[in-house]
Design an enzyme around this catalytic site. Structure first.
Site, PDB file in Angstrom:
ATOM      1  N   THR A   1       6.971  -0.372   5.843  1.00  0.00           N
ATOM      2  CA  THR A   1       6.250  -0.596   4.607  1.00  0.00           C
ATOM      3  C   THR A   1       4.895  -1.157   4.986  1.00  0.00           C
ATOM      4  O   THR A   1       4.804  -2.013   5.870  1.00  0.00           O
ATOM      5  CB  THR A   1       6.984  -1.622   3.732  1.00  0.00           C
ATOM      6  OG1 THR A   1       8.355  -1.275   3.720  1.00  0.00           O
ATOM      7  CG2 THR A   1       6.450  -1.619   2.322  1.00  0.00           C
ATOM      8  N   VAL A   2       3.848  -0.675   4.351  1.00  0.00           N
ATOM      9  CA  VAL A   2       2.515  -1.150   4.702  1.00  0.00           C
ATOM     10  C   VAL A   2       1.961  -1.996   3.566  1.00  0.00           C
ATOM     11  O   VAL A   2       2.011  -1.607   2.404  1.00  0.00           O
ATOM     12  CB  VAL A   2       1.567   0.016   5.006  1.00  0.00           C
ATOM     13  CG1 VAL A   2       0.191  -0.508   5.382  1.00  0.00           C
ATOM     14  CG2 VAL A   2       2.113   0.854   6.130  1.00  0.00           C
ATOM     15  N   ASP A  45       1.601  14.334  14.194  1.00  0.00           N
ATOM     16  CA  ASP A  45       1.754  14.233  12.740  1.00  0.00           C
ATOM     17  C   ASP A  45       0.388  14.085  12.086  1.00  0.00           C
ATOM     18  O   ASP A  45       0.183  13.217  11.249  1.00  0.00           O
ATOM     19  CB  ASP A  45       2.672  13.052  12.404  1.00  0.00           C
ATOM     20  CG  ASP A  45       3.166  13.110  10.964  1.00  0.00           C
ATOM     21  OD1 ASP A  45       3.158  14.216  10.385  1.00  0.00           O
ATOM     22  OD2 ASP A  45       3.538  12.063  10.424  1.00  0.00           O
ATOM     23  N   TYR A  58       9.786   4.569   8.205  1.00  0.00           N
ATOM     24  CA  TYR A  58      10.511   3.433   8.744  1.00  0.00           C
ATOM     25  C   TYR A  58       9.780   2.115   8.524  1.00  0.00           C
ATOM     26  O   TYR A  58      10.168   1.097   9.052  1.00  0.00           O
ATOM     27  CB  TYR A  58      10.783   3.644  10.233  1.00  0.00           C
ATOM     28  CG  TYR A  58       9.566   3.564  11.117  1.00  0.00           C
ATOM     29  CD1 TYR A  58       9.372   2.450  11.927  1.00  0.00           C
ATOM     30  CD2 TYR A  58       8.624   4.580  11.161  1.00  0.00           C
ATOM     31  CE1 TYR A  58       8.266   2.350  12.744  1.00  0.00           C
ATOM     32  CE2 TYR A  58       7.522   4.488  11.963  1.00  0.00           C
ATOM     33  CZ  TYR A  58       7.351   3.381  12.767  1.00  0.00           C
ATOM     34  OH  TYR A  58       6.260   3.286  13.580  1.00  0.00           O
ATOM     35  N   LEU A 112       0.827  -1.208   0.000  1.00  0.00           N
ATOM     36  CA  LEU A 112       0.000   0.000   0.000  1.00  0.00           C
ATOM     37  C   LEU A 112       0.859   1.255   0.000  1.00  0.00           C
ATOM     38  O   LEU A 112       0.460   2.275  -0.516  1.00  0.00           O
ATOM     39  CB  LEU A 112      -0.891   0.026   1.235  1.00  0.00           C
ATOM     40  CG  LEU A 112      -2.016  -1.010   1.307  1.00  0.00           C
ATOM     41  CD1 LEU A 112      -2.605  -1.037   2.697  1.00  0.00           C
ATOM     42  CD2 LEU A 112      -3.085  -0.694   0.290  1.00  0.00           C
ATOM     43  N   GLY A 113       2.011   1.157   0.591  1.00  0.00           N
ATOM     44  CA  GLY A 113       2.837   2.346   0.628  1.00  0.00           C
ATOM     45  C   GLY A 113       4.071   2.139   1.469  1.00  0.00           C
ATOM     46  O   GLY A 113       4.221   1.113   2.131  1.00  0.00           O
TER      47      GLY A 113
END
Lengths: 466, 252
Positions: free
Chosen positions: A152-153, A260, A150, A145-146
Site C-alpha cells: 500500500t502506498v 512491468d 503486495y 495513494l493506492g
C-alpha cells in the site's frame, strides 16, 4: 537497537550442542517472542541513500554498533564545552542542511566527549538511528495513494526534513514472511542510483510491515497525460521518452529488467523529470495477471512473446512497452488497449500485421486466425515525424532479438535535436541541467499557472509505485 | 555378463557407503553449509538458489560472530530467503519439513502444532534479521555464468574427443560448488573464482592449453577474460579451494 537485544538474549542459541530437541528450542524462542515481541518497532538505519546523496552505505556490523566505539582522540583541538550547533552536527554526519535534529539528540551530542574523535561508521549509524532514520515515528502518513499487488502506498511526510515522501508499506504475510517481490525490489533499488530512477531514502522495518521510503513525485505519466487532456507538446514527449530510455539503459547495463513498464510506473515531477518506479517485478520469471485485490493487471504494454507465456530473460522485453508508451504520449490514447490476452494479441496483429507463421513456436498462429497486413504506423500517429515513426517501429518489433536496445535508441536521429550533451551526463545528473532543455507548455493543459501544474490532482492518483 | 565389472554399479555402491551425516553432533559453518546443500538438493532447489543460500549464510556470519545464533536456523532461513531472491520459491512448510527431518533423521514430519508454528515464526523472523544484517543487499553475482562462458570459449581449443574424454567442465563446476563451503569465497571476485576453478581442473587432469604457463608479457589463457588477475592471486584461490577438501577430512 532491536537486533542487539535479540542477540544478547541468545534467542538463537545453539540447540544442537546443548542437546536440546529442536522443538523445545523453538518453543523457547516462541515464548521469548511473545514476551518481548522481538522489539521490532524500531529499526536500524541501513545503508540507503538518505535525503542526501553524499551518504553512502555503511558497512558496519551490528556487533560493532552495539559496542559503542569509545574513541576519544588524544588530541583536543577545541575546548570541550563548546556548544555544538545543529549545523555542526549536520556537517559531521553529512546530513542535508534542511534536517531538523531532535533537541534531545543535540543535547546528547553536546554531552558526549566523543564528538571530537573520528567518526566511525558504527557510531554514525547509531547517530542516524538516534536522529530518526529507519524509525517508524519519523514518518507521518498523510493519506493513501493506492494499493497494489503486495503493498500500500501512502503519501507521507518526514519529520526530519519536512519533505513529502512516498511510503510504500509492504505487508509481511505471516504465512510466508517478506514477499518475494519486496525482497527483490529492495535489493535491486539499493544498487541503482540514477537521475531517472526513483530514489530509495530509507527502510523502516517493524513487526508487521516493511516500509520503503521513496522520494515523492507529484504525478505519474498516466495522470500527467490525463491532466493535459492527452495532448502533450511533442517536445515533452521527446524529453520523457529520452529520460525513460536513459533510466532503462542504466538498468539494462546492470542486467536488471523492469518487466512491468506502464505509464503508472513512470513518475514525473514539476520540473519534468521522469523516473522509473516499481521494481517489484524486476527480473521476476513470471508476470502476474491478477493483483492482490484480484484486479486484472493491464496487458497493454506487454510484448506478444510475454503474452504467449515466454519467460525468457532478455532486456528487449522492456522495449516493447517503451514503444507503446511512446505512441500513447504522442497520440493521447493507448496503442493496444486489450482486456484479455486474446484481444490484446488480436489488436497487435491487426495493427502490425500477422506474425510469421513459425513465430513463437507456432503459438501465435492460434490467435492470428485471419491474415492481417500491417497498417502504416503513420496513419495511426499523424503527429509523429519520419524519425519518430522509424524509432517506434524499431520498438514494436515482433522478434525480440531485433528490438532496438535502450542504449541504441538514445542515439537515434529522433533525439539529435537534444544536442550531444545529453549523452555525456553523469548518471545522477538530470537532463534538465543542460541549458536549453526544458519542458514546454502542453497544448491540452487546462491549468493556467503552468509550471505549478503539479499542485492539483494529487488525490486522483491510483497507482503510484504499485 | 558375469565377468564384467560394472564400474557404474561400483560407484553407486561406493556412494551409498557414505553414511548419513549426523548434524546434531558437531556444529560449525562447514557442516552448516553441508546442511544447506543437503536440504537444498532434497527440496529440488536450483543450483544457483543453493549457492545463493550458502553465500547468504557466509555473509551473515561474516557480519556477526557465530556463537550467538543457531547455525541450522540461519542455514534453513538462508535457503528459504535464497528461494525468494532467485525467484525459485520454496514453500516454508517444505523447508521446515526437510530441515527438521535432516536434523532428526528418523523422526516423523512435524504435526501442525506449537512446535511447527514456533519454527515457522523463527524462520520468518530470522529472514528479516538476515536481510537487515546484510543491509537488504541480497542480490549476488555468481561465478557460475562466468565459468560457463570461459569453458565455452576454452572448448574451441579441444578436439571433440578430447573434450568428451576429460571431464573438465564437470570437475570445475564441482570445485565451484565445493568452494561454497568456505567463507573465503566472499573474498574474491566471481570472475576470479571462475578462472581458479577451471585452472584447478586443468591442473588436475594435466591439460595444457595455450598459455597454460605464463608466457611473454604475463599473458595467460585467462588474460582475455579478466585482465586484473595476477598469478599469485590465482594460486591463492586455488589453494583455498583445495583447503576445503582438507576441512572435510578433518570433519571425519
Amino acid at each position: 537497537m532491536d537486533i542487539k537485544v535479540l542477540h544478547k538474549s541468545s534467542t538463537f542459541s545453539s540447540f544442537t550442542s546443548s542437546g536440546h530437541k529442536i522443538g523445545s528450542w523453538f518453543a523457547t524462542l516462541g515464548d521469548r517472542r511473545r514476551k518481548n515481541s522481538m522489539k521490532t518497532s524500531k529499526s536500524l538505519t541501513l545503508g540507503v541513500v538518505h535525503e542526501n546523496p553524499r551518504i553512502g552505505s555503511d558497512g558496519e556490523s551490528e556487533e560493532a554498533s552495539g559496542a559503542s566505539d569509545e574513541v576519544t582522540s588524544p588530541i583536543k583541538l577545541r575546548p570541550k564545552n563548546r556548544r555544538l550547533s545543529e549545523q555542526d552536527i549536520n556537517k559531521r554526519l553529512s546530513l542535508p542542511a534542511d534536517l531538523h535534529l531532535p533537541e534531545s539528540f543535540v543535547a546528547k551530542q553536546n554531552a558526549s566527549p566523543t564528538i571530537e574523535g573520528p567518526l566511525s561508521r558504527a557510531s554514525r549509524r547509531q547517530s542516524l538511528s538516534e536522529i530518526g532514520f529507519g524509525r517508524t515515528e519519523t514518518y507521518t502518513k498523510l493519506y493513501k495513494l493506492g494499493q497494489g499487488t503486495y503493498a500500500t502506498v501512502f503519501k507521507g511526510k518526514s519529520r526530519l526534513t519536512d519533505n513529502i515522501v512516498a511510503l510504500k508499506e509492504i505487508r509481511l504475510e505471516h504465512e510466508e514472511g517478506v514477499p518475494c517481490t519486496g525482497i527483490r525490489e529492495v535489493s535491486l533499488l539499493k544498487e541503482l542510483r540514477h537521475a531517472n530512477i526513483v530514489t530509495l531514502h530509507d527502510i523502516v522495518h517493524t513487526e508487521k510491515s516493511l516500509t520503503l521510503v521513496f522520494e515523492y513525485l507529484e504525478k505519474d505519466l498516466k495522470q500527467y497525460m490525463d491532466d493535459c487532456g492527452a495532448i502533450l507538446s511533442m517536445n515533452n514527449v521527446k524529453l520523457f521518452l529520452f529520460q525513460l530510455l536513459r533510466g532503462l539503459a542504466y538498468c539494462h547495463r546492470r542486467r536488471i529488467l523492469h518487466r512491468d513498464l506502464k505509464p503508472q510506473n513512470l513518475l514525473i515531477n514539476d520540473k519534468g523529470e521522469l523516473k522509473l518506479a516499481d521494481f517489484g517485478l524486476a527480473r521476476a520469471k513470471s508476470v502476474p495477471t491478477k493483483t492482490y485485490s484480484n484486479e486484472v493487471v493491464t496487458l497493454w504494454y506487454r510484448p506478444p512473446d510475454v503474452l504467449l507465456g515466454s519467460t525468457e530473460y532478455s532486456t528487449q522485453i522492456d522495449m516493447w512497452g517503451v514503444g507503446c508508451i511512446f505512441y500513447e504520449m504522442a497520440c493521447g490514447r493507448p496503442l493496444f488497449p486489450g482486456s484479455t490476452v486474446e484481444e490484446e494479441l488480436r489488436l497487435i496483429f491487426r495493427a502490425l500485421g500477422s506474425p510469421p507463421e513459425d513465430a513463437w513456436g507456432g503459438l501465435a498462429a492460434a490467435y492470428a486466425s485471419q491474415k492481417c497486413s500491417p497498417e502504416p504506423l503513420l496513419a495511426r500517429a499523424p503527429r509523429l515525424d519520419a524519425d519518430a515513426i522509424d524509432l517506434l517501429s524499431k520498438f514494436l518489433c515482433y522478434e525480440a532479438k531485433k528490438r532496438v536496445s535502450a542504449a541504441d535508441a538514445m542515439k537515434h536521429p529522433y533525439f539529435r535535436s537534444l544536442g550531444p550533451g545529453v549523452h555525456k551526463l553523469p548518471d545522477v545528473m538530470s537532463i534538465f541541467t543542460i541549458p536549453g532543455i526544458q519542458l514546454n507548455k502542453d497544448p491540452g493543459c487546462r491549468s493556467s499557472n503552468f509550471p505549478k501544474s503539479g499542485v492539483t490532482g494529487h488525490s486522483r492518483r491510483q497507482s503510484m509505485l504499485l | 555378463m558375469k565377468d564384467v565389472i560394472d564400474v557404474m554399479q561400483l560407484q553407486r555402491e561406493k556412494s551409498r557407503q557414505v553414511p548419513a551425516m549426523d548434524y546434531t553432533e558437531t556444529e560449525n559453518n562447514f557442516i552448516a553449509v553441508r546442511f544447506i546443500f543437503e536440504c537444498g538438493i532434497k527440496l529440488d532447489a536450483q543450483p544457483l538458489t543453493i549457492a545463493t543460500a550458502a553465500v547468504l549464510y557466509h555473509r551473515f556470519f561474516k557480519e556477526t560472530d557465530s556463537t550467538g545464533y543457531d547455525s541450522y536456523l540461519i542455514a534453513a532461513t538462508a535457503l528459504y530467503l535464497a528461494g525468494k531472491v532467485k525467484d525459485d520459491p520454496l514453500k516454508i512448510r517444505d523447508v521446515i519439513n526437510v530441515t527438521h527431518n535432516t536434523l532428526h533423521r528418523a523422526s516423523a514430519p512435524l504435526e501442525l502444532g506449537d512446535e511447527y508454528w514456533n519454527m515457522r515464526d523463527a524462520i520468518v523472523q530470522a529472514e528479516l534479521l538476515i536481510m537487515r544484517m546484510l543491509k537488504f543487499e541480497v542480490t549476488i553475482v555468481h561465478p557460475h555464468k562466468y565459468q560457463l562462458h570461459y569453458l565455452k570459449s576454452l572448448e574451441g581449443w579441444f578436439s571433440k574427443e578430447e573434450w568428451n574424454k576429460i571431464p573438465l567442465a564437470k570437475a570445475s563446476f564441482a570445485f565451484l560448488q565445493d568452494f561454497h563451503f568456505d567463507a573465503s569465497i566472499l573474498d574474491y571476485s566471481p570472475q576470479h573464482v571462475a578462472v581458479a576453478c577451471i585452472n584447478l581442473a586443468l591442473q588436475c587432469y594435466g591439460v595444457q592449453v595455450p598459455y597454460t604457463d605464463e608466457g611473454d608479457g604475463g599473458v595467460a589463457w585467462y588474460s582475455v577474460f579478466t585482465d586484473d588477475l595476477q598469478k599469485d592471486k590465482l594460486w591463492e584461490i586455488m589453494e583455498k579451494i583445495m583447503e576445503v577438501y582438507d576441512k572435510e577430512k578433518d570433519e571425519k
